[in-house]
Design an enzyme around this catalytic site. Structure first.
Site, PDB file in Angstrom:
ATOM      1  N   ASP A  52      -0.394  -4.366   1.924  1.00  0.00           N
ATOM      2  CA  ASP A  52      -0.768  -3.471   0.833  1.00  0.00           C
ATOM      3  C   ASP A  52       0.057  -3.754  -0.412  1.00  0.00           C
ATOM      4  O   ASP A  52      -0.430  -3.671  -1.533  1.00  0.00           O
ATOM      5  CB  ASP A  52      -0.591  -2.011   1.269  1.00  0.00           C
ATOM      6  CG  ASP A  52       0.849  -1.681   1.673  1.00  0.00           C
ATOM      7  OD1 ASP A  52       1.535  -2.585   2.187  1.00  0.00           O
ATOM      8  OD2 ASP A  52       1.277  -0.534   1.499  1.00  0.00           O
ATOM      9  N   GLU A  83       7.453  -0.846   2.617  1.00  0.00           N
ATOM     10  CA  GLU A  83       6.169  -0.749   3.313  1.00  0.00           C
ATOM     11  C   GLU A  83       5.720  -2.155   3.695  1.00  0.00           C
ATOM     12  O   GLU A  83       5.964  -2.602   4.800  1.00  0.00           O
ATOM     13  CB  GLU A  83       5.143  -0.027   2.446  1.00  0.00           C
ATOM     14  CG  GLU A  83       3.957   0.502   3.231  1.00  0.00           C
ATOM     15  CD  GLU A  83       3.195   1.575   2.479  1.00  0.00           C
ATOM     16  OE1 GLU A  83       2.052   1.836   2.872  1.00  0.00           O
ATOM     17  OE2 GLU A  83       3.724   2.145   1.508  1.00  0.00           O
ATOM     18  N   ASP A  98      -7.259  -1.684   3.075  1.00  0.00           N
ATOM     19  CA  ASP A  98      -7.092  -2.580   1.936  1.00  0.00           C
ATOM     20  C   ASP A  98      -7.706  -3.945   2.228  1.00  0.00           C
ATOM     21  O   ASP A  98      -8.397  -4.536   1.379  1.00  0.00           O
ATOM     22  CB  ASP A  98      -5.602  -2.753   1.611  1.00  0.00           C
ATOM     23  CG  ASP A  98      -4.897  -1.441   1.318  1.00  0.00           C
ATOM     24  OD1 ASP A  98      -4.987  -0.534   2.162  1.00  0.00           O
ATOM     25  OD2 ASP A  98      -4.239  -1.334   0.270  1.00  0.00           O
ATOM     26  N   HIS A 152      -0.910  -4.025  -5.837  1.00  0.00           N
ATOM     27  CA  HIS A 152      -1.760  -3.490  -4.773  1.00  0.00           C
ATOM     28  C   HIS A 152      -3.163  -4.014  -5.031  1.00  0.00           C
ATOM     29  O   HIS A 152      -3.785  -3.632  -6.008  1.00  0.00           O
ATOM     30  CB  HIS A 152      -1.767  -1.963  -4.859  1.00  0.00           C
ATOM     31  CG  HIS A 152      -1.357  -1.261  -3.615  1.00  0.00           C
ATOM     32  ND1 HIS A 152      -0.044  -1.174  -3.206  1.00  0.00           N
ATOM     33  CD2 HIS A 152      -2.068  -0.594  -2.687  1.00  0.00           C
ATOM     34  CE1 HIS A 152       0.019  -0.469  -2.087  1.00  0.00           C
ATOM     35  NE2 HIS A 152      -1.205  -0.110  -1.743  1.00  0.00           N
ATOM     36  N   TRP A 212     -10.957   2.201   7.159  1.00  0.00           N
ATOM     37  CA  TRP A 212      -9.834   1.398   7.633  1.00  0.00           C
ATOM     38  C   TRP A 212     -10.235   0.676   8.930  1.00  0.00           C
ATOM     39  O   TRP A 212     -10.139  -0.538   9.028  1.00  0.00           O
ATOM     40  CB  TRP A 212      -8.616   2.301   7.834  1.00  0.00           C
ATOM     41  CG  TRP A 212      -7.825   2.507   6.579  1.00  0.00           C
ATOM     42  CD1 TRP A 212      -6.549   2.077   6.344  1.00  0.00           C
ATOM     43  CD2 TRP A 212      -8.238   3.171   5.370  1.00  0.00           C
ATOM     44  NE1 TRP A 212      -6.152   2.425   5.062  1.00  0.00           N
ATOM     45  CE2 TRP A 212      -7.169   3.092   4.439  1.00  0.00           C
ATOM     46  CE3 TRP A 212      -9.407   3.800   4.967  1.00  0.00           C
ATOM     47  CZ2 TRP A 212      -7.230   3.629   3.156  1.00  0.00           C
ATOM     48  CZ3 TRP A 212      -9.478   4.343   3.684  1.00  0.00           C
ATOM     49  CH2 TRP A 212      -8.418   4.254   2.797  1.00  0.00           C
ATOM     50  N   GLU A 267      -1.596   0.219  -7.725  1.00  0.00           N
ATOM     51  CA  GLU A 267      -2.057   1.071  -6.634  1.00  0.00           C
ATOM     52  C   GLU A 267      -2.864   2.256  -7.153  1.00  0.00           C
ATOM     53  O   GLU A 267      -3.846   2.672  -6.549  1.00  0.00           O
ATOM     54  CB  GLU A 267      -0.856   1.571  -5.835  1.00  0.00           C
ATOM     55  CG  GLU A 267      -1.203   2.428  -4.642  1.00  0.00           C
ATOM     56  CD  GLU A 267       0.015   2.759  -3.793  1.00  0.00           C
ATOM     57  OE1 GLU A 267      -0.167   3.188  -2.642  1.00  0.00           O
ATOM     58  OE2 GLU A 267       1.158   2.578  -4.282  1.00  0.00           O
TER      59      GLU A 267
END
Length: 966
Positions: free
Chosen positions: A449, A455, A462, A758, A522, A737
């Site tokens: 991401d 992270e 994504d 992102h 997802w 993002e």
């Protein structure tokens, strides 16, 4: 005729990769032939093809996109292959040879897992001397180190790869790498040296500050060097208790926090054969399940580009900061001759605030590199970490900073760039490059991401959203295949469900959010990515390999459905919905305003339809029927629950209507109603999107596919918030993002979840390829063996052009509006492809194809009131010319009032004929009505009459649309 770019499993000359499935492909160009009449593949054990072990024979059935020979492979064997291609004009060409080499396959490991006899958090050096006493033919090293390792042989780094063995689902499988070390081994004494860092395996990683020892708590190494002599005998140098260990000069490493390197703790010559290691510590056998070891799937992560810093900034806070001019992923390599004991520190960040260095949006990630000098002159870079950054704060450096001492190393998986787009609009060009850089920065073994904060994970949503854009930009099948392999390994343990992130982060005693799974969009990576790969690359066997993953995901959803009454709606569990959309209850929140169960049900139908399509391709007729029926049943349930009998969406959001149109949820009778409602909704929203992760990727595609390409261009060309170009105008060099990651005054909008790299919203690039430039795939004949050129020009741009090095070869598509009001299209069709061209003109007898009137062309054409279709263009370059009048003079009283007031020239004409409009706020409340409809409103009917409408219409027809650049 030239036959080239031979790939095995979509990789050129793969060494030691998993070759359980064998797929061969190639390209052909420089020929008078237009398509492949036949081909022949030969595979041999030698480069001269004296020992041919497979010969397909000349066959018309061999597909250049994917040919799978019936061949049983042996371990640790190099195979050479070549292809002969016959063209339809009688030409024949033979390619140069390519090769692929197997790894150990099912061969047992003689090497054992070893761990250093050091404190468990001490980064180790591990070494072994060995002797070669005869002339060697070849030498291979098979190696895996945990966490990540740096490999030297006789004092030299082996290969150009970083972060081996990569990031994968370590719980279920471990990758080993194969290295050709023939040229590094010398007769006599040799030495192997391995340094190991924490990496993802045992360093801090995960949510809420991260976790340690996610997969293991000890450094470990297994390896074999197999030396083959001229007489055919072999020597195996293997890991065992006889290897030695010592503390490395890397005293700390972490994916999030960076690295500390103390040059004073270096052990000179440690990987040289002359080194005396008698004082070193030993190693012990450790327990790692060797049966989890398998040949690699990960493409190597390498330094793919190098950049020089563009400036050194001395900030108001007294800081010294390098500006790389581009948000990138990697590190800075620097030269130093600092005095002994000097500590040099580099901190990495994405943005400046008030002219000063800033990195609060990295949350707990320290993102720094510390080097303690031993007084020597050298070049320095980290071994076991990477950063997402544009700015680098320097501390401890002596004297003036010389920019020539610094190089930015851009790292990502070794993937070939394939696509490029250029337009007349500099900001659009920058947007496209920003999407490209977002992909480069996040395609680091896993499609992450973000690359900078604490992270850096493989969020499946994504990856799914961006997958088609990724395949246009870069040659991605092998990269995504590895990701899908990880996804499958996780899915097997979840009864068909798919985690939010792959590989899943599974800290002990934490069964919460980080181990979540089963969200729509997802989890639909399980179906969307395999189908996307098939569409772009045409590899049927790759689709077959991932088919069970696709089917199991839909079966999981159906079980959820059946557990809640078999309504054929998915109304259970947690769903991210239209993540980060702006139409939720809290515009600054994360959850959008579109019902997440509606989105889940839409994807339920969509994924079931993809399973049906894949089953049809694979000849699984009954399964195809079953899942087509399931998809249709879900659509019917959606229509009953979420649409009125006349086709109005009960959920009045942009995303709800976009999803219905994209996923064909409503009958054809109501599509016109739905696109009208969507256009009206856009007008109510001041012609700006408010969509998130679900609606945004499809938005412009849906508009362009439903007769509203002008609306799509308006969204693209908006420069104020929220829009793509808003970020570009604020200096973004990647995709953000959030739509407002940075505020108009340059202040970052928040630090809790605010990445400046992102890629998800960079999916607008797919629309640029497909609709702006017009390069489209065919479901019936994938892999660009059939191309549908369907560009949708807009007079606000004077030209666009795209190139795509597709699975079939180089494709070109573009258009230009000339000062003479001609619209010129250019198309290039590669060998072994056919193209249909859809022209946005109506019965225009002035259309020419390569200088000749289209009506006299030998190509089959079809016309209706909206377009002309030219069918079956073979390999070649084509120029089609028609009138651009509809694009440069598009204004009339049929335009909406808003559209006429947006442009200075048209606004002037409106106020000339209707001065009453200029200061009347009530009229502007009706800005979404066509101008001619104002004659029916009580407040305007007394002065908006037919005579004045005609007068305005004549004036508007002389206004040329404003083009970029101004």
């Amino acid at each position: 005729m030239k036959v080239f770019k031979l790939r095995t499993n979509h990789i050129q000359n793969p060494l030691g990769f998993d070759l359980t499935r064998l797929s061969l492909s190639w390209l052909t160009e420089s020929t008078v032939s237009t398509y492949q009449e036949a081909a022949q593949v030969e595979i041999a054990l030698d480069a001269t093809f004296d020992e041919i072990i497979f010969d397909s024979g000349k066959s018309k059935e061999i597909d250049s996109l994917s040919y799978s020979p019936n061949l049983t492979l042996q371990p640790r064997t190099r195979y050479y292959w070549r292809v002969m291609v016959w063209g339809n004009e009688g030409e024949m060409a033979i390619s140069d040879h390519a090769w692929f080499e197997t790894g150990k396959m099912e061969e047992a490991w003689e090497g054992k897992w070893i761990t250093p006899e050091l404190e468990k958090d001490t980064h180790p050096l591990i070494r072994k001397n060995f002797t070669v006493s005869d002339e060697i033919v070849s030498a291979r090293a098979y190696l895996c180190g945990l966490g990540i390792y740096h490999f030297e042989l006789n004092g030299q780094k082996v290969g150009e790869e970083y972060f081996a063995p990569g990031f994968n689902a370590y719980d279920f499988w471990l990758q080993y790498q194969t290295y050709d070390v023939t040229d590094l081994i010398k007769n006599g004494e040799n030495s192997i040296g391995v340094m190991i860092g924490n990496g993802w395996y045992k360093g801090r990683f995960g949510f809420d500050g991260g976790y340690y020892n996610l997969y293991g708590d000890k450094f470990a190494l297994i390896g074999e060097i197999i030396v083959t002599y001229k007489d055919g005998s072999e020597t195996i140098i293997k890991t065992d208790e006889g290897w030695k260990s010592a503390s490395a000069p890397v005293t700390f490493s972490g994916i999030y926090d960076g690295e500390v390197y103390d040059a004073n703790k270096e052990i000179s010559g440690w990987s040289q054969p002359s080194f005396d290691d008698h004082s070193w510590q030993g190693t012990t056998l450790t327990k790692v399940e060797s049966e989890r070891l398998q040949a690699r799937l990960s493409l190597p992560v390498k330094i793919m580009e190098e950049r020089k810093p563009i400036d050194v900034i001395h900030t108001p806070a007294g800081e010294t900061v390098l500006d790389m001019g581009q948000v990138m992923t990697g590190w800075v390599r620097f030269k130093t001759n600092a005095s002994k004991g000097a500590t040099l520190n580099l901190q990495y960040g994405e943005i400046l605030q008030d002219g000063c260095f800033y990195r609060e949006n990295l949350r707990t990630a320290k993102a720094e590199y510390t080097y303690i000098s031993d007084g020597s002159e050298r070049e320095v870079q980290p071994y076991f970490t990477f950063y997402g950054f544009r700015y680098v704060k320097l501390s401890g450096f002596e004297g003036d900073i010389n920019l020539d001492d610094f190089v930015g190393c851009v790292i990502y998986s070794e993937i070939e760039e394939t696509g490029n787009i250029e337009t007349s609009h500099p900001l659009v060009n920058k947007l496209f490059q920003n999407a490209y850089w977002g992909q480069k920065g996040n395609f680091l073994d896993v499609p992450t991401d973000c690359p900078q904060r604490d992270e850096r994970m493989g969020w499946t949503g994504d990856a799914q959203i961006f997958s088609s854009t990724a395949c246009f930009n870069m040659y991605s099948p092998a990269f995504f295949h590895k990701f899908m392999f990880d996804l499958r390994e996780e899915q097997k343990r979840l009864e068909g469900s798919v985690p939010f992130i792959v590989p899943t982060i599974k800290p002990e005693n934490d069964p919460g959010f980080v181990t979540g799974h089963g969200s729509s969009v997802w989890g639909d990576a399980a179906t969307v990515i395999p189908w996307t790969l098939y569409m772009h690359y045409g590899d049927k066997e790759l689709l077959r390999e991932h088919f069970k993953t696709m089917k199991d995901w839909v079966d999981f959803i159906k079980r959820q459905d059946d557990e809640t009454g078999s309504t054929r709606l998915w109304q259970k569990g947690f769903h991210f919905g239209d993540w980060l959309a702006l139409d939720g209850r809290d515009p600054n929140g994360m959850m959008g305003g579109t019902d997440s169960f509606y989105i889940a049900s839409a994807y339920y139908s969509y994924s079931a339809s993809l399973v049906a399509k894949a089953a049809n391709v694979l000849g699984l007729t009954e399964i195809a029927k079953e899942y087509k029926t399931l998809s249709d049943e879900v659509k019917e349930a959606i229509n009953k629950e979420y649409f009125t009998p006349n086709g109005r969406s009960a959920i009045h959001t942009q995303t709800a209507m976009i999803v219905a149109l994209e996923m064909d949820l409503v009958s054809s009778d109501y599509r016109h109603r739905l696109i009208k409602d969507l256009k009206d909704k856009l007008g109510q929203d001041n012609m700006h999107l408010n969509t998130g992760f679900v609606g945004t990727p499809y938005f412009c595609n849906v508009l362009s596919e439903n007769g509203a390409a002008d609306y799509a261009y308006t969204l693209l060309l908006n420069e104020d918030y929220p829009s793509w170009l808003y970020a570009v105008k604020l200096g973004a060099t990647t995709i953000w993002e959030r739509w407002n990651s940075v505020l108009p005054d340059g202040k970052i909008s928040g630090t809790g979840m605010n990445s400046l790299n992102h890629y998800a919203y960079g999916s607008i690039a797919e629309w640029m390829y497909r609709h702006m430039c017009g390069i489209n795939l065919s479901e019936d004949i994938p892999g660009f063996k059939k191309i549908i050129f369907n560009p949708k020009p807009d007079g606000r741009l004077s030209y666009v052009k795209a190139t795509l090095h597709s699975a079939c070869g180089r494709i070109e598509s573009g258009w230009e509006i000339t000062q003479e009001n001609e619209l010129r299209f250019t198309f290039k069709v590669p060998f072994n492809s056919l193209a249909d061209v859809v022209l946005p003109v109506a019965n225009d007898e002035t259309v020419t194809l390569n200088g000749q009137n289209l009506s006299g062309s030998s190509f089959k054409t079809e016309e209706d009131h909206e377009q002309v279709l030219i069918k079956g263009l073979p390999m070649g370059t084509y120029e089609i010319v028609t009138s651009a009048m509809n694009y440069v003079y598009p204004f009339s009283v049929a335009n909406k009032l808003r559209e006429l007031l947006e442009t200075e020239d048209t606004k002037k004409q409106v106020f000339t004929v209707f001065p009453e409009f200029e200061h009347n706020p009530f009229i502007r409340q009706h800005s979404e009505k066509e101008f001619k409809e104002l004659s029916q409103l009580p407040i305007t009917s007394h002065f908006v009459n037919e005579e004045k409408l005609h007068q305005l219409d004549q004036l508007l027809k002389n206004v040329r649309i404003q083009q970029y650049p101004n």
